[in-house]
Design a protein around this motif. Structure first.
Motif, PDB file in Angstrom:
ATOM      1  N   ALA A 227       0.961  -1.373   0.000  1.00 32.65           N
ATOM      2  CA  ALA A 227       0.196  -0.038  -0.027  1.00 32.65           C
ATOM      3  C   ALA A 227       1.254   1.220   0.102  1.00 32.65           C
ATOM      4  O   ALA A 227       0.616   1.754  -0.588  1.00 32.65           O
ATOM      5  N   ALA A 228       1.810   1.380   0.662  1.00 34.47           N
ATOM      6  CA  ALA A 228       2.777   2.418   0.765  1.00 34.47           C
ATOM      7  C   ALA A 228       3.360   2.476  -0.911  1.00 34.47           C
ATOM      8  O   ALA A 228       3.286   3.820  -0.972  1.00 34.47           O
ATOM      9  N   THR A 229       4.249   1.547  -1.162  1.00 32.74           N
ATOM     10  CA  THR A 229       4.236   1.480  -2.542  1.00 32.74           C
ATOM     11  C   THR A 229       3.048   2.587  -3.501  1.00 32.74           C
ATOM     12  O   THR A 229       3.796   3.117  -4.057  1.00 32.74           O
ATOM     13  N   VAL A 230       1.702   1.406  -3.629  1.00 32.86           N
ATOM     14  CA  VAL A 230       1.233   2.411  -4.098  1.00 32.86           C
ATOM     15  C   VAL A 230       0.571   3.833  -3.907  1.00 32.86           C
ATOM     16  O   VAL A 230       1.343   4.485  -4.964  1.00 32.86           O
ATOM     17  N   LEU A 231       0.715   4.598  -2.650  1.00 33.34           N
ATOM     18  CA  LEU A 231       0.818   5.155  -2.561  1.00 33.34           C
ATOM     19  C   LEU A 231       1.558   6.172  -2.659  1.00 33.34           C
ATOM     20  O   LEU A 231       1.736   6.944  -4.030  1.00 33.34           O
ATOM     21  N   ALA A 232       3.042   5.790  -2.648  1.00 38.72           N
ATOM     22  CA  ALA A 232       3.884   6.751  -3.662  1.00 38.72           C
ATOM     23  C   ALA A 232       3.755   6.727  -4.983  1.00 38.72           C
ATOM     24  O   ALA A 232       4.754   7.791  -5.567  1.00 38.72           O
ATOM     25  N   ALA A 233       3.629   5.742  -5.412  1.00 40.01           N
ATOM     26  CA  ALA A 233       2.726   5.420  -7.549  1.00 40.01           C
ATOM     27  C   ALA A 233       2.495   6.955  -8.006  1.00 40.01           C
ATOM     28  O   ALA A 233       2.068   7.333  -8.686  1.00 40.01           O
ATOM     29  N   ALA A 234       1.722   6.756  -6.634  1.00 40.02           N
ATOM     30  CA  ALA A 234       0.365   8.342  -6.715  1.00 40.02           C
ATOM     31  C   ALA A 234       0.559   9.372  -6.369  1.00 40.02           C
ATOM     32  O   ALA A 234       0.379  10.590  -7.169  1.00 40.02           O
ATOM     33  N   THR A 235       1.801   9.274  -6.286  1.00 41.41           N
ATOM     34  CA  THR A 235       2.259  10.753  -5.106  1.00 41.41           C
ATOM     35  C   THR A 235       3.881  11.301  -5.819  1.00 41.41           C
ATOM     36  O   THR A 235       4.254  12.667  -5.729  1.00 41.41           O
ATOM     37  N   ASP A 236       4.482  10.326  -6.082  1.00 41.88           N
ATOM     38  CA  ASP A 236       5.690  10.952  -6.420  1.00 41.88           C
ATOM     39  C   ASP A 236       6.128  12.032  -8.214  1.00 41.88           C
ATOM     40  O   ASP A 236       4.702  11.678  -8.659  1.00 41.88           O
ATOM     41  N   ASP A 237       6.785  12.033  -8.191  1.00 34.51           N
ATOM     42  CA  ASP A 237       6.671  13.805  -9.136  1.00 34.51           C
ATOM     43  C   ASP A 237       8.193  13.613  -9.660  1.00 34.51           C
ATOM     44  O   ASP A 237       9.000  14.286  -9.376  1.00 34.51           O
ATOM     45  N   PRO A 238       9.033  12.798 -10.612  1.00 38.65           N
ATOM     46  CA  PRO A 238       7.344  12.321 -11.212  1.00 38.65           C
ATOM     47  C   PRO A 238       7.304  10.718 -10.896  1.00 38.65           C
ATOM     48  O   PRO A 238       8.232  10.127 -10.671  1.00 38.65           O
ATOM     49  N   PRO A 239       6.702   9.940 -11.574  1.00 35.04           N
ATOM     50  CA  PRO A 239       6.839   8.891 -10.770  1.00 35.04           C
ATOM     51  C   PRO A 239       6.888   7.943 -12.098  1.00 35.04           C
ATOM     52  O   PRO A 239       8.019   7.725 -13.237  1.00 35.04           O
ATOM     53  N   LYS A 240       7.467   6.332 -11.053  1.00 35.47           N
ATOM     54  CA  LYS A 240       8.469   6.275 -12.041  1.00 35.47           C
ATOM     55  C   LYS A 240       7.619   4.676 -13.477  1.00 35.47           C
ATOM     56  O   LYS A 240       6.067   5.118 -12.645  1.00 35.47           O
ATOM     57  N   ALA A 241       7.774   3.658 -14.102  1.00 37.37           N
ATOM     58  CA  ALA A 241       6.452   2.929 -14.320  1.00 37.37           C
ATOM     59  C   ALA A 241       6.674   1.884 -13.941  1.00 37.37           C
ATOM     60  O   ALA A 241       5.913   1.000 -13.530  1.00 37.37           O
ATOM     61  N   ARG A 242       7.621   1.739 -12.760  1.00 41.41           N
ATOM     62  CA  ARG A 242       7.712   0.269 -12.232  1.00 41.41           C
ATOM     63  C   ARG A 242       8.435   0.914 -10.584  1.00 41.41           C
ATOM     64  O   ARG A 242       9.347   0.787 -10.120  1.00 41.41           O
ATOM     65  N   TYR A 243       7.667   0.179 -10.005  1.00 44.01           N
ATOM     66  CA  TYR A 243       7.719  -0.211  -8.484  1.00 44.01           C
ATOM     67  C   TYR A 243       8.003  -1.734  -8.016  1.00 44.01           C
ATOM     68  O   TYR A 243       7.064  -2.184  -7.220  1.00 44.01           O
ATOM     69  N   PRO A 244       9.147  -2.437  -8.018  1.00 43.26           N
ATOM     70  CA  PRO A 244       8.612  -3.370  -7.535  1.00 43.26           C
ATOM     71  C   PRO A 244       9.068  -3.075  -5.494  1.00 43.26           C
ATOM     72  O   PRO A 244       9.272  -2.147  -5.389  1.00 43.26           O
ATOM     73  N   VAL A 245       8.000  -4.075  -4.784  1.00 43.28           N
ATOM     74  CA  VAL A 245       7.929  -3.920  -3.888  1.00 43.28           C
ATOM     75  C   VAL A 245       9.108  -4.557  -2.443  1.00 43.28           C
ATOM     76  O   VAL A 245       8.661  -6.248  -2.649  1.00 43.28           O
ATOM     77  N   GLY A 246      10.374  -4.025  -2.333  1.00 44.80           N
ATOM     78  CA  GLY A 246      11.068  -5.341  -0.902  1.00 44.80           C
ATOM     79  C   GLY A 246      12.373  -5.802  -1.853  1.00 44.80           C
ATOM     80  O   GLY A 246      12.413  -5.821  -3.584  1.00 44.80           O
ATOM     81  N   ALA A 247      13.477  -6.359  -1.589  1.00 41.30           N
ATOM     82  CA  ALA A 247      14.442  -6.360  -1.623  1.00 41.30           C
ATOM     83  C   ALA A 247      14.274  -7.006  -2.934  1.00 41.30           C
ATOM     84  O   ALA A 247      14.802  -7.584  -3.451  1.00 41.30           O
ATOM     85  N   PHE A 248      13.630  -8.835  -1.896  1.00 40.31           N
ATOM     86  CA  PHE A 248      13.135 -10.138  -3.004  1.00 40.31           C
ATOM     87  C   PHE A 248      13.026  -9.721  -4.130  1.00 40.31           C
ATOM     88  O   PHE A 248      13.191 -10.233  -5.101  1.00 40.31           O
ATOM     89  N   ALA A 249      11.906  -8.711  -3.909  1.00 40.43           N
ATOM     90  CA  ALA A 249      10.857  -8.877  -5.116  1.00 40.43           C
ATOM     91  C   ALA A 249      11.858  -8.231  -6.180  1.00 40.43           C
ATOM     92  O   ALA A 249      11.554  -8.991  -7.610  1.00 40.43           O
ATOM     93  N   THR A 250      12.747  -7.712  -6.401  1.00 37.96           N
ATOM     94  CA  THR A 250      13.477  -7.419  -7.084  1.00 37.96           C
ATOM     95  C   THR A 250      14.551  -8.114  -7.924  1.00 37.96           C
ATOM     96  O   THR A 250      14.517  -8.293  -8.867  1.00 37.96           O
ATOM     97  N   PHE A 251      15.240  -8.644  -6.593  1.00 33.54           N
ATOM     98  CA  PHE A 251      16.316  -9.951  -7.026  1.00 33.54           C
ATOM     99  C   PHE A 251      15.192 -10.490  -7.816  1.00 33.54           C
ATOM    100  O   PHE A 251      15.598 -11.488  -8.672  1.00 33.54           O
ATOM    101  N   VAL A 252      14.140 -11.529  -7.851  1.00 33.84           N
ATOM    102  CA  VAL A 252      13.063 -11.873  -8.481  1.00 33.84           C
ATOM    103  C   VAL A 252      12.707 -11.258 -10.368  1.00 33.84           C
ATOM    104  O   VAL A 252      13.253 -12.620 -11.104  1.00 33.84           O
ATOM    105  N   ARG A 253      12.645  -9.743 -10.190  1.00 31.88           N
ATOM    106  CA  ARG A 253      12.417  -9.418 -10.924  1.00 31.88           C
ATOM    107  C   ARG A 253      13.526  -9.685 -11.812  1.00 31.88           C
ATOM    108  O   ARG A 253      13.260  -9.997 -13.158  1.00 31.88           O
ATOM    109  N   TRP A 254      14.702  -9.619 -11.427  1.00 33.52           N
ATOM    110  CA  TRP A 254      15.664  -9.472 -11.831  1.00 33.52           C
ATOM    111  C   TRP A 254      17.217 -11.282 -12.178  1.00 33.52           C
ATOM    112  O   TRP A 254      17.568 -11.165 -13.690  1.00 33.52           O
TER     113      TRP A 254
END
Length: 281
Positions: A227-254
């Motif tokens: 939820a905190a990551t979704v809120l960041a995507a809604a408020t970041d200026d500019p927002p990023k295209a992708r927001y992995p949630v947590g270090a393990f998600a980043t590892f799995v993605r790569w």
């Protein structure tokens, strides 16, 4: 985007990630339209949000809900596509009807909603955020149908992002958790109970039922972190295209970039090892 006067439409908000996201937006001062195909919202969501029934597979209802929000609130600044569920089982054993119904929620639902909100956002700007999964990049044995749905909605979101780039302050983002502590695993396991099982996949079923393939075990993150990551995507200026949630998600993605001869044994081995650990608990 000024959060104080912003309006968000959130799907799948009656539980899990959706409920946590509704609370996060409400805490940040947004007007939250919390929607779900089920209408049994938690009491605090009912108190703090405007709750509506919405079946994302119903095109007429999608259009009616979006029109109602714009008429009542005056605008719609953010759409969060969160509604979803998982169909588990080896691809050979999952019925085409089950896959089609899941795609209708995971892929066609966000498509319907994008079509409904983009005309409003073209006038005033806005953001479309889709809660996807790292499985949209890296398939997992026993979750092939779910991975396919997430891969499809990732491509859909990428296409929309490119198509609206630079136009009228519209931004498209994907939020990509790995495992989250929700009822997702219980729902996916329910889909296994009546399935005809091909004996070849006994180890895959063991990994689903006894291992961490569905739950993530100690690797799972909380709905609040998503939820905190979704809120960041809604408020970041500019927002990023992708927001992995947590270090393990980043590892799995790569790991997606590894050659198949390395990637495939990792996924098979994870399921088998976690099933053994699950039996020892």
């Amino acid at each position: 985007m000024s959060t104080g006067a912003s309006v968000v439409l959130l799907t799948g908000a009656a539980s899990g990630i959706g409920a946590a996201t509704a609370r996060a937006f409400a805490d940040d001062g947004w007007t939250v339209y919390a929607t779900d195909v089920r209408t049994e919202f938690p009491a605090d969501i009912r108190e703090r949000c405007r709750c509506l029934e919405l079946d994302v597979t119903d095109s007429e209802q999608v259009e009616a809900v979006v029109d109602h929000i714009i008429e009542e609130a005056g605008r719609l600044g953010c759409l969060v596509n969160n509604a979803g569920y998982g169909v588990a089982g080896p691809v050979e054993d999952v019925s085409s009807d089950d896959v089609r119904e899941q795609f209708d929620v995971l892929v066609h639902g966000p498509h319907r909603l994008a079509q409904a909100v983009l005309p409003e956002m073209r006038e005033h700007g806005g953001r479309i955020i889709t809660v996807s999964s790292v499985l949209g990049h890296t398939a997992s044995p026993g979750l092939g149908a779910y991975s396919a749905g997430k891969a499809a909605v990732e491509s859909l979101s990428d296409a929309v992002r490119i198509e609206v780039a630079g136009a009228d302050d519209i931004h498209i983002s994907l939020v990509e958790p790995a495992w989250v502590e929700t009822g997702f695993a219980d729902g996916a396991l329910e889909s296994l109970r009546d399935a005809d099982r091909t004996p070849t996949y006994d180890r895959t079923y063991d990994a689903l039922e006894d291992g961490w393939v569905l739950t993530g075990g100690p690797l799972a993150t909380t709905p609040e972190a998503v939820a905190a990551t979704v809120l960041a995507a809604a408020t970041d200026d500019p927002p990023k295209a992708r927001y992995p949630v947590g270090a393990f998600a980043t590892f799995v993605r790569w790991t997606h970039w590894l050659p198949a001869r390395l990637q495939d044994p990792i996924h098979r081995g994870f399921g088998r090892a976690s099933a053994l650990l699950g039996r020892w608990r």
